[in-house]
Design an enzyme around this catalytic site. Structure first.
Site, PDB file in Angstrom:
ATOM      1  N   ASP A  30       0.887  -1.148   0.000  1.00 49.80           N
ATOM      2  CA  ASP A  30       0.000   0.000   0.000  1.00 49.80           C
ATOM      3  C   ASP A  30       0.933   1.208   0.000  1.00 49.80           C
ATOM      4  O   ASP A  30       2.082   1.088   0.445  1.00 49.80           O
ATOM      5  CB  ASP A  30      -0.841  -0.058   1.278  1.00 49.80           C
ATOM      6  CG  ASP A  30      -1.403   1.290   1.640  1.00 49.80           C
ATOM      7  OD1 ASP A  30      -2.155   1.827   0.826  1.00 49.80           O
ATOM      8  OD2 ASP A  30      -1.084   1.804   2.733  1.00 49.80           O
TER       9      ASP A  30
ATOM     10  N   ASP B 280      -1.330  -0.663   6.063  1.00 48.31           N
ATOM     11  CA  ASP B 280      -1.472  -0.055   7.386  1.00 48.31           C
ATOM     12  C   ASP B 280      -2.881   0.439   7.706  1.00 48.31           C
ATOM     13  O   ASP B 280      -3.219   0.629   8.860  1.00 48.31           O
ATOM     14  CB  ASP B 280      -0.489   1.105   7.558  1.00 48.31           C
ATOM     15  CG  ASP B 280      -0.920   2.335   6.779  1.00 48.31           C
ATOM     16  OD1 ASP B 280      -1.444   2.152   5.663  1.00 48.31           O
ATOM     17  OD2 ASP B 280      -0.753   3.445   7.281  1.00 48.31           O
TER      18      ASP B 280
ATOM     19  N   ASP C 195      -6.936  -1.286   3.909  1.00 47.37           N
ATOM     20  CA  ASP C 195      -6.082  -2.379   3.421  1.00 47.37           C
ATOM     21  C   ASP C 195      -6.523  -3.732   3.957  1.00 47.37           C
ATOM     22  O   ASP C 195      -6.046  -4.776   3.484  1.00 47.37           O
ATOM     23  CB  ASP C 195      -4.619  -2.153   3.857  1.00 47.37           C
ATOM     24  CG  ASP C 195      -4.049  -0.881   3.288  1.00 47.37           C
ATOM     25  OD1 ASP C 195      -4.392  -0.569   2.135  1.00 47.37           O
ATOM     26  OD2 ASP C 195      -3.293  -0.198   3.992  1.00 47.37           O
TER      27      ASP C 195
END
Lengths: 81, 700
Positions: free
Chosen positions: B388, B590, B594
């Site tokens: 991410d 995080d 996600d």
């Protein structure tokens, strides 16, 4: 026939076994025997604990000697440098 | 208490209080009390001889410790559970004593007991082994118990009581060693988790400092935030929160707790952030939580571990058949016994879990919480890593670079309104906007109605009767249908760069855009190169940000594939697609957004500042702030797999050698049993060695 029986070793062993069982039961049940057994077990337990204490003392004293040796070796190294 | 000084050296003082002076638990209590004295580095107590060893530094005063111990009353000594380190030491000590006692007993038996009594004792000792073997056979299982029983029976049948006795002694010794190795490894993992993972934010004069929970004392203040479990019993001294007390009261609805209210260990903060004054550290809850985690991790065995167990069980019947064949062909009981006393399964079954638990402990030492052995295996086997962007590859402290107003809206008004809405959410981008408004002296009063947070999209509320929204372009333009005029588009084209933008719309009209500069982490490029070197073939970036921001990050980091403007479910779908292509995928993220992708991947990693949901979902949680730990994790997991296969090779070669030597009559069955057990223990003990150190040596 009785005489033959009395001559037979196995009969004596059998009689001896019964006598041993009867006497053994009496002895085991007597307060004196119990007392002796308790004392013996207590002594053994104490001996076991004392052995553990002695073992712990020896181990610790050895550790202290090793620590001193390490300190001395470290000090010697410092001096050489 | 009366004492004797048994050793007094620089920084080291040993006192002896005598036999029965204190119990084991009181000994831990004395150690805990002494550790609080200034200058004390470590304390060790032994209840057997009442010894107290104090190690101290220059700040410590011997007289202080002596007067403290002298002033102790037995009734004042608290009974304390051992710390992780003390627990490991106790296990070591117990093992040493057990082994010494076993060896001493065997020597005494051999030297003092008359032969007939020794034979009788051997027969009696054989009974439980034979019973276990028969029990397994009656259940249709041909396992190690059957193998042991067969070896003992063969020895007794042969009239070799000495050999039977040796085999049983070695088997008992091996059981003790097995038990010790497992206990020690688990205890060391528990201690490591308690120190490195089980931490809290303690409020000090210098701000909030992360410390192990074990170091928190009554009277300290700690900070607890949304989603976290309250680790202590205490009183709220600042803040307000919704606390779920279901674990205590069974009540499913959270209770509102404010300043002055009591909170209890084991309850969970559903929303809010509070400072709690510690009244009691509920060690039992804490320890049981760690133990639960370890138990769960055992359920999540590595595939290689389960395979090892299956393999070990499958070998036994063939082994017995082999022994039978040897007897049929040679008619030699000694040779048959040699085959029976050596087996492969013990070492396979023992060394593999020990290697896995040791690796998890090593990971905990590097502040990484691995929730099960299977995740280390998946991390070692992975060939694709998906990142991410925000908060993972970029710093967790983005900054506002530009604020652009559209139509008749003013720049300051745009920033003020954005800050007013965003201040309710602790997201890094929200924090950046609030900070910028504060720096520019823009005060924002609460003029809007209650705000609604739409996960991964944005925020919606009402302001002076008009709907106001702030969020991603997808949320503002597509979901909410805010029109983007040609004029606005032209203005945007002029300012849009590599920064990502958050859009604000008031009453259905675009009011402004706040551009966020989110620099990539310094180490990110090097870490990605390192991962490639360690066998990761594909590195992919997934982000909700715009094309330009994603492209720029990829260029800087050397990433070949990216997907921009992706929604949470699209991230998960991408991971699923990669899996369908046959790739082994690691997902690193995080945010709450996600979480679907994290659960979809073969193995997932949550960053240090990840949301609680992401940390809960992820298989591995990092507790240090940088990305270097990903390389450490890869090295560690690869080293673990190498060690396991190395162990297999050693087990195979060594035991085959012992078996052949026994078959050839070079060594007696008792010697081959000794060699077999010694090699099992040696391989298992070797599995406890640090993996990273060994790998570093190899790489060097």
């Amino acid at each position: 026939m009785w005489k033959d029986c009395l001559k037979c070793d196995r009969v004596w062993v059998f009689v001896g076994g019964i006598a041993a069982a009867v006497i053994g039961k009496k002895v085991l049940k007597s307060p004196k025997t119990r007392e002796v057994c308790v004392k013996t077990v207590a002594q053994a337990m104490k001996l076991h604990q004392d052995a553990q204490t002695t073992f712990a003392n020896i181990k610790e004293e050895a550790e202290d000697i090793c620590f001193d040796a390490k300190q001395e070796a470290a000090a010697a190294c410092d001096c050489q440098q | 208490m009366r004492y004797q000084i048994r050793y007094d050296g620089p920084g080291r003082l040993r006192l002896r209080l005598g036999q029965y002076a204190f119990t084991r638990e009181e000994g831990f209590g004395i150690a805990a009390l002494l550790r609080r004295r200034p200058g004390v580095l470590a304390v060790r107590t032994c209840c057997k001889n009442g010894s107290v060893l104090i190690m101290y530094d220059g700040a410590g005063k011997k007289e202080d410790y002596l007067s403290f111990v002298g002033g102790l009353r037995r009734c004042q000594i608290p009974q304390v559970e051992p710390t992780g380190e003390e627990d490991v030491q106790s296990i070591d000590l117990m093992f040493q004593e057990k082994i010494t006692a076993m060896i001493a007993k065997r020597l005494a038996e051999q030297l003092l007991l008359p032969v007939p009594l020794r034979m009788l004792r051997t027969g009696l000792r054989a009974a439980p082994f034979l019973w276990h073997g028969l029990k397994s056979l009656s259940k249709g299982r041909v396992n190690v118990s059957v193998l042991d029983a067969a070896a003992i029976t063969a020895s007794l049948w042969q009239g070799s009581f000495r050999s039977a006795s040796s085999i049983m002694f070695l088997l008992s010794l091996s059981d003790v060693l097995e038990d010790y190795t497992k206990k020690r490894t688990t205890s060391a993992l528990s201690a490591s988790l308690a120190v490195h993972i089980d931490t809290v934010w303690k409020i000090t004069g210098q701000g909030e400092v992360q410390v192990p929970l074990a170091e928190v004392e009554p009277g300290d203040q700690i900070r607890i935030r949304t989603g976290a479990m309250i680790p202590v019993d205490g009183k709220i001294c600042q803040g307000e929160a919704l606390v779920n007390e279901a674990s205590m009261t069974g009540e499913p609805l959270p209770a509102r707790k404010a300043e002055g209210d009591m909170v209890y260990a084991g309850t969970i903060i559903e929303e809010g952030s509070v400072a709690v004054e510690v009244m009691a550290r509920n060690d039992q809850t804490r320890i049981s939580r760690i133990m639960d985690m370890i138990e769960r991790s055992e359920e999540l065995k590595a595939g290689v571990q389960s395979k090892a167990e299956r393999l070990a069980d499958r070998i036994v019947p063939y082994h017995l058949l082999g022994a039978l064949a040897v007897y049929l062909f040679t008619r030699n009981a000694v040779k048959t016994l040699a085959v029976l006393t050596v087996d492969y399964s013990c070492a396979i079954k023992l060394s593999t879990p020990i290697a896995v638990i040791s690796a998890m402990r090593e990971a905990a030492g590097h502040r990484m919480m691995v929730k099960g052995g299977r995740y280390l295996e998946a991390f070692a086997e992975a060939d694709t890593i998906v990142f991410d962007k925000t908060g993972t590859l970029t710093e967790a402290c983005p900054q506002v670079s530009r604020v652009v107003a559209f139509g008749d809206f003013q720049r300051d008004e745009v920033l003020r309104t954005a800050a007013c809405l965003e201040e309710h959410f602790p997201h890094s981008v929200a924090k950046a906007i609030v900070k910028k408004a504060f720096e520019e002296g823009l005060r924002h009063e609460e003029r809007h109605a209650e705000v609604t947070y739409v996960v991964a999209h944005g925020i919606a509320s009402q302001l002076e009767g008009e709907k106001v929204i702030i969020g991603s372009p997808h949320f503002v333009f597509e979901d909410e249908g805010v029109p983007l005029t040609a004029e606005d588009q032209a203005k945007l084209a002029g300012v849009e760069g590599e920064d990502s933008a958050v859009y604000l719309a008031v009453g259905g009209r675009l009011a402004g855009a706040v551009f966020i500069h989110d620099p990539v982490r310094e180490e990110a490029a090097e870490v990605i190169t390192g991962l490639r070197r360690l066998g990761i073939k594909n590195v992919i970036l997934l982000t909700g940000d715009g094309e330009a921001a994603a492209k720029s990050a990829c260029r800087r980091l050397g990433i070949d594939h990216y997907l921009a403007r992706v929604l949470p479910e699209e991230k998960a779908a991408k991971v699923e697609r990669l899996k369908a292509e046959g790739r082994k995928v690691i997902m690193v993220g995080d945010g709450i957004n996600d979480s679907p992708a994290l659960s979809a991947a073969h193995v997932s990693v949550a960053m240090k500042d990840a949301s609680d949901l992401a940390r809960e979902v992820a298989d591995i949680a990092l507790l240090s702030a940088d990305l270097w730990e990903l390389l450490t994790l890869r090295r560690l997991s690869m080293a673990l797999m190498e060690r396991i296969s190395g162990n297999y090779r050693k087990i195979l070669w060594l035991n085959t050698a012992f078996l052949l030597l026994g078959l050839g009559g070079v060594i007696q069955p008792s010697v081959s049993a000794l060699c077999h057990n010694a090699s099992t223990v040696a391989i298992s003990a070797g599995s406890m060695r640090p993996l990273l150190e060994e790998r570093a040596k190899k790489e060097a």
